[in-house]
Design a protein around this motif. Structure first.
Motif, mmCIF file in Angstrom:
data_model
loop_
_atom_site.group_PDB
_atom_site.id
_atom_site.type_symbol
_atom_site.label_atom_id
_atom_site.label_comp_id
_atom_site.label_asym_id
_atom_site.label_seq_id
_atom_site.Cartn_x
_atom_site.Cartn_y
_atom_site.Cartn_z
ATOM 1 N N ASP A 213 0.200 12.773 -3.974
ATOM 2 C CA ASP A 213 -0.912 12.249 -3.185
ATOM 3 C C ASP A 213 -0.465 11.085 -2.315
ATOM 4 N N ALA A 214 0.395 10.225 -2.851
ATOM 5 C CA ALA A 214 0.901 9.101 -2.060
ATOM 6 C C ALA A 214 1.672 9.613 -0.850
ATOM 7 N N ARG A 217 -0.789 10.937 1.728
ATOM 8 C CA ARG A 217 -1.480 9.847 2.419
ATOM 9 C C ARG A 217 -0.608 9.227 3.499
ATOM 10 N N ILE A 218 0.673 8.998 3.198
ATOM 11 C CA ILE A 218 1.532 8.355 4.198
ATOM 12 C C ILE A 218 1.859 9.335 5.331
ATOM 13 N N PHE A 221 -1.236 9.113 7.540
ATOM 14 C CA PHE A 221 -1.166 7.880 8.332
ATOM 15 C C PHE A 221 -0.251 8.086 9.544
ATOM 16 N N CYS A 232 -5.814 15.880 10.952
ATOM 17 C CA CYS A 232 -5.824 15.088 9.720
ATOM 18 C C CYS A 232 -7.116 15.284 8.942
ATOM 19 N N ARG A 255 -3.710 3.194 -7.489
ATOM 20 C CA ARG A 255 -4.139 2.443 -6.308
ATOM 21 C C ARG A 255 -3.416 1.095 -6.222
ATOM 22 N N PRO A 259 -1.076 0.943 -2.351
ATOM 23 C CA PRO A 259 -2.245 0.542 -1.561
ATOM 24 C C PRO A 259 -2.136 0.953 -0.091
ATOM 25 N N ASP A 260 -3.272 1.181 0.527
ATOM 26 C CA ASP A 260 -3.315 1.619 1.924
ATOM 27 C C ASP A 260 -2.685 0.607 2.871
ATOM 28 N N ASN A 261 -2.926 -0.681 2.629
ATOM 29 C CA ASN A 261 -2.406 -1.680 3.570
ATOM 30 C C ASN A 261 -0.877 -1.688 3.594
ATOM 31 N N PHE A 263 0.966 0.971 2.938
ATOM 32 C CA PHE A 263 1.317 2.215 3.627
ATOM 33 C C PHE A 263 1.263 2.033 5.143
ATOM 34 N N GLN A 264 0.205 1.377 5.630
ATOM 35 C CA GLN A 264 0.065 1.196 7.070
ATOM 36 C C GLN A 264 1.212 0.358 7.632
#
Length: 327
Positions: A213-214, A217-218, A221, A232, A255, A259-261, A263-264
């Motif tokens: 999943d990670a 997600r990336i 992004f 997407c 999580r 974390p999303d931040n 990844f971004q």
């Protein structure tokens, strides 16, 4: 005297042992690849060269050998890409080639190639971001008076990020940026076929690849950064449906670790690193030749799965004639 103690020092024995181990590795990998050179690999070799030409790959294209027992892999020190025996007969897995092409960028063999400097700088900057994330997590645990085991868990994750996961994420980002949505679908398929827990976050056991999943997600992004917003949405829905069907849900630890931040930040840095190599990206509406073919294959598959096999066989026949026929 059989052994001259003045010459046969412990250091020389260690060097001899290392050289023997290296020779054994060369025989096991390099010589085996040469011995297994066959017609099945000729089309894939031509395909890899064409992909590298399409994207402006900054290194010498790797040679392909059908000697993998499971999936794609690469030995950067030998510039050898390994694939399963029959992989040249299918299109849907080929986007994973783009992922493997990125691994040599960080290998010591190419540390003096100035064309890779920007990419390596981006990776180091991402490593700093990972270290800061780990440090912040540990400090938070201290302020909250969490048990010592929590701090150790954050430190363990930080080591895994630095030793394994960050490079894998950079390769995923490179593949998404240079191949487009087809790479995300290839990951989706691999996760269904071989995945072992989409949110699997290790507690004390080595895990060389991030959870599926990670990685998805990336990848998303990265695709969003290129402008594949509509694609997407479809990918995210398909991924979510698959996870629901398998009854998988993310735990809080997952999580915290991914974390999303963070990844971004990593995607932004990796994108700049790829740009610095002047690689041709998979821009919506202007895909490179092979990324367009692979994205078309996934489009045809989802449009009519039952008719796909016949379409794929005829398409590969055409590609063999135009890309590189078997000898």
């Amino acid at each position: 005297m059989i052994v001259n103690e003045e010459i046969q020092t412990p250091r020389r024995l260690r060097v001899f042992k290392r050289n023997c181990e290296q020779l054994e590795e060369i025989e096991t990998i390099g010589a085996t690849a040469l011995a297994m050179a066959q017609q099945e690999a000729s089309f894939l070799n031509a395909t890899v060269r064409a992909i590298c030409d399409d994207i402006g790959y900054p290194l010498v294209p790797p040679t392909v050998a059908n000697m993998s027992t499971s999936h794609f892999g690469i030995y950067a020190e030998y510039n050898l890409l390994i694939v399963p025996l029959l992989e040249s007969r299918y299109l849907l897995h080929l986007p994973d080639i783009y992922h493997e092409l990125a691994h040599p960028f960080l290998h010591g063999r190419y540390e003096n190639r100035s064309v890779l400097d920007g990419y390596r700088y981006a990776f180091k900057a991402a490593m700093v971001a990972v270290s800061q994330h780990t440090r912040s997590a540990v400090l938070y645990a201290k302020r909250e008076r969490a048990p010592p085991a929590v701090e150790l868990q954050y430190l363990f994750w930080g080591q895994a990020w630095q030793k394994y996961w960050l490079e894998e994420f950079f390769c995923d980002i490179f593949a998404a940026l240079s191949c487009g949505p087809a790479y995300a679908w290839s990951h989706y398929h691999l996760a269904i076929k071989q995945g072992d827990g989409a949110f699997s976050t290790p507690t004390n056991k080595k895990q060389t690849h991030p959870p599926d999943d990670a990685r998805m997600r990336i990848i998303l992004f990265s695709l969003q950064k290129l402008g594949f917003g509509d694609e997407c949405i479809v990918l995210a829905r398909a991924w979510s449906d698959m996870l629901a069907l398998r009854g998988e849900r993310a735990e809080p630890e997952y999580r915290q670790c991914f974390p999303d931040n963070l990844f971004q930040t990593i995607v932004d840095l990796a994108h700049a690193g790829v740009d610095s190599m002047n690689v041709n990206l998979a821009v919506p509406g202007a895909l490179t030749r092979w990324s367009e073919r692979l994205n078309e294959a996934w489009t045809v598959f989802w449009r009519d799965p039952e008719a796909y096999s016949n379409w794929e066989r005829s398409r590969i026949k055409i590609l063999e004639d135009t890309t590189g026929p078997r000898r």
